[in-house]
Design a protein around this motif. Structure first.
Motif, PDB file in Angstrom:
ATOM      1  N   GLY A  95      -2.033  -4.767   4.383  1.00 23.84           N
ATOM      2  CA  GLY A  95      -2.618  -4.914   5.871  1.00 23.84           C
ATOM      3  C   GLY A  95      -1.427  -4.930   6.684  1.00 23.84           C
ATOM      4  O   GLY A  95      -1.859  -5.491   7.875  1.00 23.84           O
ATOM      5  N   LEU A  96      -0.153  -4.910   6.633  1.00 20.45           N
ATOM      6  CA  LEU A  96       0.945  -5.250   7.501  1.00 20.45           C
ATOM      7  C   LEU A  96       1.106  -4.092   8.329  1.00 20.45           C
ATOM      8  O   LEU A  96       1.335  -3.913   9.557  1.00 20.45           O
ATOM      9  CB  LEU A  96       2.111  -5.426   6.856  1.00 20.45           C
ATOM     10  N   ILE A  97       0.739  -2.921   7.880  1.00 22.88           N
ATOM     11  CA  ILE A  97       0.995  -1.550   8.642  1.00 22.88           C
ATOM     12  C   ILE A  97      -0.368  -0.777   8.142  1.00 22.88           C
ATOM     13  O   ILE A  97      -0.902  -0.818   7.148  1.00 22.88           O
ATOM     14  CB  ILE A  97       2.080  -0.936   8.262  1.00 22.88           C
ATOM     15  N   PRO A  98      -0.774   0.405   9.028  1.00 17.80           N
ATOM     16  CA  PRO A  98      -1.870   1.300   8.596  1.00 17.80           C
ATOM     17  C   PRO A  98      -1.595   1.781   7.377  1.00 17.80           C
ATOM     18  O   PRO A  98      -0.406   2.178   7.148  1.00 17.80           O
ATOM     19  CB  PRO A  98      -1.972   2.225   9.619  1.00 17.80           C
ATOM     20  N   SER A 127      -9.260  -5.292 -15.001  1.00 19.12           N
ATOM     21  CA  SER A 127      -9.347  -5.309 -13.431  1.00 19.12           C
ATOM     22  C   SER A 127     -10.933  -4.939 -13.133  1.00 19.12           C
ATOM     23  O   SER A 127     -11.656  -4.228 -13.928  1.00 19.12           O
ATOM     24  CB  SER A 127      -8.615  -4.344 -12.780  1.00 19.12           C
ATOM     25  N   VAL A 128     -11.503  -5.409 -12.077  1.00 18.38           N
ATOM     26  CA  VAL A 128     -12.984  -5.307 -11.641  1.00 18.38           C
ATOM     27  C   VAL A 128     -12.927  -4.283 -10.668  1.00 18.38           C
ATOM     28  O   VAL A 128     -13.708  -3.400 -10.683  1.00 18.38           O
ATOM     29  CB  VAL A 128     -13.534  -6.578 -11.154  1.00 18.38           C
ATOM     30  N   GLN A 129     -12.010  -4.261  -9.869  1.00 23.59           N
ATOM     31  CA  GLN A 129     -11.722  -3.363  -8.551  1.00 23.59           C
ATOM     32  C   GLN A 129     -11.655  -1.901  -9.012  1.00 23.59           C
ATOM     33  O   GLN A 129     -11.791  -0.878  -8.269  1.00 23.59           O
ATOM     34  CB  GLN A 129     -10.515  -3.693  -7.451  1.00 23.59           C
ATOM     35  N   LYS A 130     -11.049  -1.603 -10.149  1.00 23.79           N
ATOM     36  CA  LYS A 130     -10.843  -0.059 -10.445  1.00 23.79           C
ATOM     37  C   LYS A 130     -12.105   0.511 -10.875  1.00 23.79           C
ATOM     38  O   LYS A 130     -12.158   1.744 -11.317  1.00 23.79           O
ATOM     39  CB  LYS A 130      -9.757  -0.001 -11.829  1.00 23.79           C
ATOM     40  N   TYR A 131     -13.194  -0.302 -11.030  1.00 23.33           N
ATOM     41  CA  TYR A 131     -14.519   0.304 -11.333  1.00 23.33           C
ATOM     42  C   TYR A 131     -15.109   1.038 -10.305  1.00 23.33           C
ATOM     43  O   TYR A 131     -16.269   0.581  -9.928  1.00 23.33           O
ATOM     44  CB  TYR A 131     -15.253  -0.740 -12.032  1.00 23.33           C
ATOM     45  N   GLY A 132     -14.485   1.648  -9.373  1.00 29.86           N
ATOM     46  CA  GLY A 132     -15.148   2.459  -8.407  1.00 29.86           C
ATOM     47  C   GLY A 132     -14.850   1.779  -7.015  1.00 29.86           C
ATOM     48  O   GLY A 132     -15.213   2.258  -5.928  1.00 29.86           O
ATOM     49  N   TYR A 133     -14.616   0.387  -6.835  1.00 30.02           N
ATOM     50  CA  TYR A 133     -14.400  -0.270  -5.514  1.00 30.02           C
ATOM     51  C   TYR A 133     -13.164   0.184  -4.808  1.00 30.02           C
ATOM     52  O   TYR A 133     -13.261   0.177  -3.651  1.00 30.02           O
ATOM     53  CB  TYR A 133     -14.480  -1.862  -5.830  1.00 30.02           C
ATOM     54  N   ARG A 165      -7.991   4.771   9.872  1.00 33.93           N
ATOM     55  CA  ARG A 165      -6.904   4.015   9.415  1.00 33.93           C
ATOM     56  C   ARG A 165      -6.401   2.873  10.066  1.00 33.93           C
ATOM     57  O   ARG A 165      -6.283   1.925   9.907  1.00 33.93           O
ATOM     58  CB  ARG A 165      -5.751   4.936   8.780  1.00 33.93           C
ATOM     59  N   PHE A 166      -6.340   3.340  11.390  1.00 30.62           N
ATOM     60  CA  PHE A 166      -5.863   2.613  12.591  1.00 30.62           C
ATOM     61  C   PHE A 166      -6.852   1.372  12.864  1.00 30.62           C
ATOM     62  O   PHE A 166      -6.889   0.112  12.825  1.00 30.62           O
ATOM     63  CB  PHE A 166      -5.368   3.064  13.907  1.00 30.62           C
ATOM     64  N   ILE A 167      -8.179   2.020  12.783  1.00 33.50           N
ATOM     65  CA  ILE A 167      -9.465   0.866  13.027  1.00 33.50           C
ATOM     66  C   ILE A 167      -9.494   0.049  11.829  1.00 33.50           C
ATOM     67  O   ILE A 167      -9.619  -1.330  11.977  1.00 33.50           O
ATOM     68  CB  ILE A 167     -10.823   1.805  13.022  1.00 33.50           C
ATOM     69  N   GLY A 168      -9.363   0.463  10.549  1.00 34.03           N
ATOM     70  CA  GLY A 168      -9.498  -0.357   9.400  1.00 34.03           C
ATOM     71  C   GLY A 168      -8.390  -1.387   9.380  1.00 34.03           C
ATOM     72  O   GLY A 168      -8.539  -2.529   8.959  1.00 34.03           O
ATOM     73  N   GLY A 174     -12.572  -0.090   6.961  1.00 36.89           N
ATOM     74  CA  GLY A 174     -11.875  -1.089   6.332  1.00 36.89           C
ATOM     75  C   GLY A 174     -12.132  -1.348   4.687  1.00 36.89           C
ATOM     76  O   GLY A 174     -11.589  -2.182   4.462  1.00 36.89           O
ATOM     77  N   TYR A 175     -12.789  -0.182   4.252  1.00 36.97           N
ATOM     78  CA  TYR A 175     -13.257  -0.162   2.930  1.00 36.97           C
ATOM     79  C   TYR A 175     -12.085  -0.516   1.741  1.00 36.97           C
ATOM     80  O   TYR A 175     -11.939  -1.527   1.113  1.00 36.97           O
ATOM     81  CB  TYR A 175     -14.101   0.849   2.488  1.00 36.97           C
ATOM     82  N   HIS A 176     -11.171   0.505   1.951  1.00 37.87           N
ATOM     83  CA  HIS A 176      -9.865   0.358   0.969  1.00 37.87           C
ATOM     84  C   HIS A 176      -9.262  -0.818   1.120  1.00 37.87           C
ATOM     85  O   HIS A 176      -8.889  -1.456   0.030  1.00 37.87           O
ATOM     86  CB  HIS A 176      -9.010   1.495   1.321  1.00 37.87           C
ATOM     87  N   LEU A 177      -9.006  -1.398   2.463  1.00 40.72           N
ATOM     88  CA  LEU A 177      -8.019  -2.470   2.544  1.00 40.72           C
ATOM     89  C   LEU A 177      -8.666  -3.854   1.867  1.00 40.72           C
ATOM     90  O   LEU A 177      -7.918  -4.631   1.410  1.00 40.72           O
ATOM     91  CB  LEU A 177      -7.751  -2.659   4.146  1.00 40.72           C
ATOM     92  N   VAL A 178     -10.109  -3.878   2.462  1.00 40.38           N
ATOM     93  CA  VAL A 178     -10.769  -5.160   1.958  1.00 40.38           C
ATOM     94  C   VAL A 178     -10.718  -5.373   0.609  1.00 40.38           C
ATOM     95  O   VAL A 178     -10.619  -6.344   0.003  1.00 40.38           O
ATOM     96  CB  VAL A 178     -12.301  -5.150   2.611  1.00 40.38           C
ATOM     97  N   ASN A 179     -11.113  -4.163  -0.271  1.00 35.73           N
ATOM     98  CA  ASN A 179     -10.818  -4.148  -1.667  1.00 35.73           C
ATOM     99  C   ASN A 179      -9.639  -4.368  -2.284  1.00 35.73           C
ATOM    100  O   ASN A 179      -9.394  -5.005  -3.234  1.00 35.73           O
ATOM    101  CB  ASN A 179     -11.720  -2.955  -2.397  1.00 35.73           C
TER     102      ASN A 179
END
Length: 405
Positions: free
Chosen positions: A339-342, A261-267, A223-226, A238-243
């Protein structure tokens, strides 16, 4: 009497609470329908129906807390029951707890899952408000007035952190800090608390090191790396945060449309829980986000206003604790998905999916509305002081002439 009481309730606050709940229910259905089918094999409305049941029960609890006089929690036997019950149920998690999300913080009863840590937040608020209300006359005597209530709070935070659920433990600790700052305690004692906190961290640091593999697990470190560089680790940490960024950036002013929404399709895996605000931003745009933020801000500011106008220390501290809880959870949730905090896994109040969370919130809001009613009743119907009649003008002139002569 009943008519005066009903007139004293703050219906704008009640309306804001239920508007948020209704909006959250709508967005849970929109954001979870794909996840329910594709990921779990449920019906599309599975999470919506479960949240609706929890909200129905929560509304009933809200009404009870709304009409039950809040000062009943000053009863010493009830207070002891709340304290001991909270510690026992947290302790039982180590033996009977169900693990989910790498934390053994759930209790399963049949088909229901409850998270005791959520309800303990309110227990700590009630306990600290009651104890500091009782200790007002000697609150600045550190050993007698200020320190003892902290023992219970520290025990609760430790029990929750060991599960490990650092997000909930941090929230409970921050609520306690807010209540201590508003308890009437002097600045010297507050600095003593800070020093004591640092000393406590030093004392428990060996325990943290011995359990480093569990506490600083690969997932938590990720989580800190992402958080540090999400686009560099877009396929992993970083997958969660980027999406989440993609969802927020796609919405624009008015969004792509409710349910589109497109992101709710598993992204975005946690689209109906921790990242539901990202889906709101994608589907309803800035306008949808502002709607949620305005209502949440209204509830928090209204809570602090109730605390400021309440002439009862117990009611004041209850309002401060509940308002702080809503504000802290909101900031942590929004900070994580932007992305302001982990990322911490803290739900967005009233909006994110979660039965335990909505039950806690409705109990807390019922208590806050109860305190608000007390404040409005006292201010509206207290006996007016008899003002002396103004002295007639001719007597003023006569007295002035006598003084000049």
């Amino acid at each position: 009497m009943l008519k005066k009481i009903l007139k004293s309730y703050d219906y704008s606050l009640i309306l804001a609470i239920f508007l948020l709940c209704a909006f959250g229910l709508t967005m849970i259905y929109s954001s979870s329908m794909i996840t329910a089918v594709a990921r779990y094999g449920y019906e599309p409305d599975h999470f919506y129906q479960r949240q609706k049941m929890a909200l129905t029960l929560g509304s009933f609890v809200f009404l009870i807390m709304m009409f039950l006089p809040y000062r009943i929690f000053l009863n010493s036997k009830l207070l002891k029951f709340i304290m001991l019950g909270s510690l026992l149920i947290l302790g039982s998690l180590f033996f009977f707890g169900h693990a989910a999300g790498n934390a053994q913080s759930w209790i399963k009863v049949g088909g229901l899952s409850l998270q005791p840590g959520e309800f303990v937040k309110l227990s700590v608020i009630i306990y600290l408000a009651a104890v500091y209300n009782k200790k007002q006359s000697y609150i600045n005597k550190f050993g007698k007035g200020a320190l003892p209530p902290l023992v219970f709070t520290i025990l609760v935070c430790l029990f929750v952190a060991i599960q490990p659920d650092f997000g909930t433990a941090f929230i409970i600790g921050m609520i306690a800090v807010c209540m201590i700052l508003c308890s009437g305690m002097g600045i010297k004692n507050i600095f003593k608390f800070l020093a004591l906190g640092l000393a406590g961290l030093i004392v428990i640091s060996p325990i943290l090191l011995l359990n480093a593999d569990d506490i600083f697990s690969k997932e938590r470190i990720s989580r800190f790396i992402g958080f540090a560089d999400p686009f560099k680790y877009v396929k992993d940490e970083g997958y969660h945060l980027v999406n989440s960024f993609y969802a927020i950036g796609s919405g624009g002013l008015s969004g792509v449309g409710l349910g589109q929404s497109v992101q709710k399709y598993g992204y975005l895996p946690e689209s109906h829980t921790d990242f539901i605000m990202a889906i709101i931003a994608e589907e309803l745009g800035i306008l949808g986000v502002l709607f949620v933020l305005v209502l949440l801000s209204f509830i928090v500011l209204k809570g602090f206003s109730i605390a400021r106008n309440c002439d009862d220390p117990f009611g004041t501290l209850l309002a401060v604790g509940i308002s702080s809880m809503i504000a802290i959870q909101t900031m942590i949730n929004l900070g994580g998905l932007t992305g302001l905090i982990p990322i911490t896994g803290v739900p967005l109040p009233f909006i994110s999916y979660g039965g335990s969370s909505i039950l806690l919130l409705m109990m807390s809001m019922g208590l806050l509305v109860n305190v608000s009613m007390f404040v409005n009743y006292r201010h509206s119907y207290k006996k007016k002081e008899v003002q002396p009649k103004p002295e007639p003008l001719y007597q003023v002139k006569q007295r002035t002439n006598q003084a000049n002569n």
